[in-house]
Design an enzyme around this catalytic site. Structure first.
Site, short mmCIF file in Angstrom:
data_model
loop_
_atom_site.label_atom_id
_atom_site.label_comp_id
_atom_site.label_asym_id
_atom_site.label_seq_id
_atom_site.Cartn_x
_atom_site.Cartn_y
_atom_site.Cartn_z
N ARG A 75 -3.31 8.59 -5.41
CA ARG A 75 -3.96 7.66 -6.33
C ARG A 75 -4.13 8.32 -7.69
O ARG A 75 -4.47 9.50 -7.77
CB ARG A 75 -5.32 7.28 -5.78
CG ARG A 75 -5.99 6.17 -6.55
CD ARG A 75 -7.23 5.72 -5.82
NE ARG A 75 -7.85 4.58 -6.46
CZ ARG A 75 -8.62 3.71 -5.81
NH1 ARG A 75 -8.83 3.84 -4.52
NH2 ARG A 75 -9.19 2.71 -6.45
N LYS B 117 0.88 -1.17 0.00
CA LYS B 117 0.00 0.00 0.00
C LYS B 117 0.91 1.22 0.00
O LYS B 117 1.46 1.61 1.02
CB LYS B 117 -0.91 0.01 1.23
CG LYS B 117 -1.91 1.17 1.21
CD LYS B 117 -2.82 1.11 2.42
CE LYS B 117 -4.04 2.00 2.27
NZ LYS B 117 -3.74 3.39 2.05
P1 ATP Z 1 -6.34 5.77 3.13
O1 ATP Z 1 -6.44 7.04 3.90
O2 ATP Z 1 -6.06 4.58 3.99
O3 ATP Z 1 -5.48 5.85 1.92
P2 ATP Z 1 -8.62 6.01 1.49
O4 ATP Z 1 -9.95 6.32 2.05
O5 ATP Z 1 -7.93 7.08 0.72
O6 ATP Z 1 -7.77 5.47 2.68
P3 ATP Z 1 -8.91 3.30 0.92
O7 ATP Z 1 -9.77 2.62 -0.02
O8 ATP Z 1 -9.35 3.21 2.32
O9 ATP Z 1 -8.76 4.81 0.50
O10 ATP Z 1 -7.45 2.76 0.79
C1 ATP Z 1 -7.00 2.52 -0.50
C2 ATP Z 1 -6.08 3.63 -0.95
O11 ATP Z 1 -4.75 3.19 -0.87
C3 ATP Z 1 -6.32 3.92 -2.40
O12 ATP Z 1 -7.18 5.00 -2.55
C4 ATP Z 1 -4.96 4.19 -2.98
O13 ATP Z 1 -4.73 5.58 -3.06
C5 ATP Z 1 -3.99 3.63 -1.98
N1 ATP Z 1 -3.19 2.50 -2.50
C6 ATP Z 1 -1.85 2.38 -2.41
N2 ATP Z 1 -1.42 1.24 -2.92
C7 ATP Z 1 -2.50 0.57 -3.35
C8 ATP Z 1 -2.70 -0.71 -3.96
N3 ATP Z 1 -1.69 -1.53 -4.25
N4 ATP Z 1 -3.98 -1.05 -4.27
C9 ATP Z 1 -5.01 -0.24 -3.99
N5 ATP Z 1 -4.88 0.96 -3.41
C10 ATP Z 1 -3.64 1.37 -3.09
#
Ligand code: ATP
Length: 583
Positions: A254, A249
């Site tokens: 993103r 992660k």
């Molecule tokens: P967080 O604050 O934990 O990033 P979030 O609400 O932005 O949470 P989540 O769906 O909870 O989003 O966590 C997934 C996020 O992690 C994605 O939005 C992406 O930006 C990031 N990410 C990093 N590496 C990966 C991966 N290998 N696969 C999917 N998402 C990833």
């Protein structure tokens, strides 16, 4: 708008919207998209990247003064007492003086929505010298033509405070009712093309059935798939049916990367803003390394150290975003992309296909290079491997893992947070607040710009009890160009053919060094690591401690290797600052 504002019942909101949309369809269906945007308080979706209206509070006050004939000071007074520019506009326009612009407008024709929309659009596109005055005049013109009540909503819209309390879901329900299709179908179409206005227009023009045929389209963002969260590797595997694809992660931004048939590349953020501009290098990577005429792929943009290629914390990306000269920023804060999904390629919708098929296609269309490649990943079917991979990810600068389902139903759930993706982050972290003195015990050859010298040094703390040196990090950042150039000469007298007997390391260095040189190092935090030996088995069985994001501060020629920070001191530092990660 007044009706929408005064109800708090969702059923009523949907009913009001449905009848409004119906009226638009009967009178001029080409306006339906604009009406939808307007209700959302926008002229168009944010990701169009079009300019904003660009009139602040002061400008709105000026426009109201111009239109009403009242003095600016009077308008300001009114604003102070009413606290809402909408109410101010309404009040001012209802007592406008005959000397205002109003005096020159002859017979009043009713102001149409189309005219309001087009004028605001024109205002948004007024740019450059003198545009502020022109914008204010054009807005004053609108106020003049408007009834006091209309002026109220125009003022709020321009200020960005329309606040009708209408969410996307209500609009989706209203469209479903209006066109007589199931809500889920409209929702699905919206998730694949995050543009409610355009969707409404499409339904109006091509008939309601079109929602069933909607597929992702390069150029229009999809709503991102999101992950659920769990802290226990056993639970994670259970949820995924015993086996999953674990991926680093990355702590970056993103990116939904769209490759259009005309060769253009557009990048959308997690919040679906167009972020193509700050990342011209990512655009180039995509142009060069994606072998598809059309595609939508997804990954994380990460900051890397320009000299070692190591990952850097998320904040460094934000520095880049703030720099004005993007070409300088690109050099100072280089980025790589770690890809993890594919939603569309060459005419085919992949969102309803299982992850293994999406990944296979992604691999097929990619020509992978270090700057632009698939995220580090591993198929895992037992908690031990999962945990080990988790610590590996953390020590490589990541936040943890995203573990993904790979069964037959592992589709891309656009717009949903579900159990097909599970994020596995740490509960606790231990910030590092003071530097430590560590001993060089090995070195790694540099790559790219660091060819010819070393890219990173293997550093160790001193285990007093056993009188040995235990590794705690690999440091590649923080050296000046000069210090870097001097490294080979500095290390030369200490190089030995194999690991020194007093060094305990699980890592294989390119070059082993006799423990002699001491450097001051600071990191972002101290974390558990299966790769380093410092404090091995003392905090956690089978693991040691590591310093995350280490940076070189300076050499400490005044210190000998036994004067280095001890492993016990590092354990103390770890425990002292250990606290729960806040979300
Ligand atoms: P967080 O604050 O934990 O990033 P979030 O609400 O932005 O949470 P989540 O769906 O909870 O989003 O966590 C997934 C996020 O992690 C994605 O939005 C992406 O930006 C990031 N990410 C990093 N590496 C990966 C991966 N290998 N696969 C999917 N998402 C990833």
């Amino acid at each position: 708008m007044e009706k929408l504002e005064s109800t708090s019942s969702r059923i009523q909101t949907v009913a009001i919207l449905t009848s409004l949309f119906k009226k638009v369809l009967d009178e001029n269906k080409d306006l339906i998209d604009k009406v939808v945007y307007f209700i959302q308080g926008k002229l168009w979706p944010d990701w169009y990247g079009y300019p904003e209206i660009g009139i602040g509070e002061k400008g709105i006050i000026k426009a109201i003064a111009l239109a009403s004939g009242l003095k600016e000071r009077e308008i300001e007074e009114l604003y102070k007492s009413l606290g809402d520019l909408g109410l101010v506009a309404e009040r001012a326009m209802s007592k406008k003086k005959a000397v205002g612009l109003a005096a020159f407008v002859k017979k009043k024709t009713p102001l149409t929505f189309e005219k309001v929309y087009n004028t605001l659009k024109r205002i948004a596109f007024m740019q450059g010298e003198g545009s502020r005055d022109l914008k204010i005049k054009a807005l004053a013109g609108l106020f003049t033509e408007a009834s006091p009540k209309e002026a109220k909503y125009i003022a709020r819209f321009v200020q960005g405070k329309l606040r009708l309390g209408v969410g996307d879901t209500s609009i989706i329900e209203a469209l479903a009712q209006l066109f007589g299709v199931p809500k889920e179908q409209v929702e699905r179409a919206y998730n694949l093309r995050a543009d409610l206005g355009a969707l409404a227009l499409l339904m109006a023009k091509e008939g309601p059935d079109v929602v069933k045929r909607v597929h992702p389209k390069p150029g229009i963002p999809l709503r991102p798939m999101l992950a659920e969260r769990l802290h226990d590797p056993v639970e994670i595997l259970k949820k995924l049916g015993g086996v999953g694809l674990a991926e680093y992660k990355y702590d970056g931004e993103r990116a939904q990367i769209h490759i259009l048939p005309d060769g253009r590349v557009i990048i959308f953020s997690r919040r679906l803003e167009n972020i193509t501009e700050p990342y011209p290098d990512v655009v180039q990577y995509a142009k060069k390394h994606v072998k598809a005429k059309e595609a939508i792929i997804e990954g994380e943009i990460v900051a890397v150290d320009p000299r070692t290629g190591e990952l850097r914390p998320f904040q460094e990306l934000m520095h880049r975003r703030r720099k004005h000269d993007i070409h300088i920023a690109m050099k100072e804060y280089p980025v790589h992309v770690r890809l993890f999904d594919l939603m569309y390629a060459d005419g085919e919708d992949y969102t309803d296909k299982p992850l293994p098929i999406r990944r296979k296609k992604l691999e097929e269309i990619l020509d992978q290079v270090e700057e632009f490649r698939i995220a580090e990943n591993k198929i895992v079917d037992n908690p031990e491997d999962l945990e080990k991979f988790f610590y590996e990810a953390i020590n490589n600068g990541c936040e943890g893992l995203v573990v993904k389902a790979i069964h037959d139903r592992s589709i891309y759930q656009a717009g949903a947070r579900g159990w097909l993706w599970i994020k596995y982050k740490r509960d606790y972290k231990s910030e590092m607040i003071e530097p430590v003195d560590l001993v060089v015990v090995g070195a790694f050859y540099g790559k790219g710009r660091r060819g010819g010298t070393y890219g990173a040094l293997l550093m160790a703390g001193y285990d007093k009890e056993r009188d040995v040196f235990m590794t705690v990090c690999k440091v590649g950042s923080g050296f000046s160009d000069e210090e870097l150039a001097k490294l080979p000469e500095l290390l030369k007298p200490y190089i030995i053919p194999k690991k020194h007997p007093r060094v305990v390391s699980q890592m294989e260095a390119d070059v082993w060094v006799q423990p002699a040189l001491v450097a001051e190092i600071i990191g972002a935090e101290i974390t558990i690591s299966p790769m380093h030996t410092c404090a091995l088995d003392k905090v956690k069985a089978g693991a040691g401690l590591a310093i995350r994001f280490p940076r070189f501060i300076r050499w400490r020629p005044d210190k000998g290797p036994e004067d280095a920070t001890t492993c016990d001191e590092i354990i103390e530092m770890y425990k002292m600052k250990l606290h729960k990660v806040e979300e």
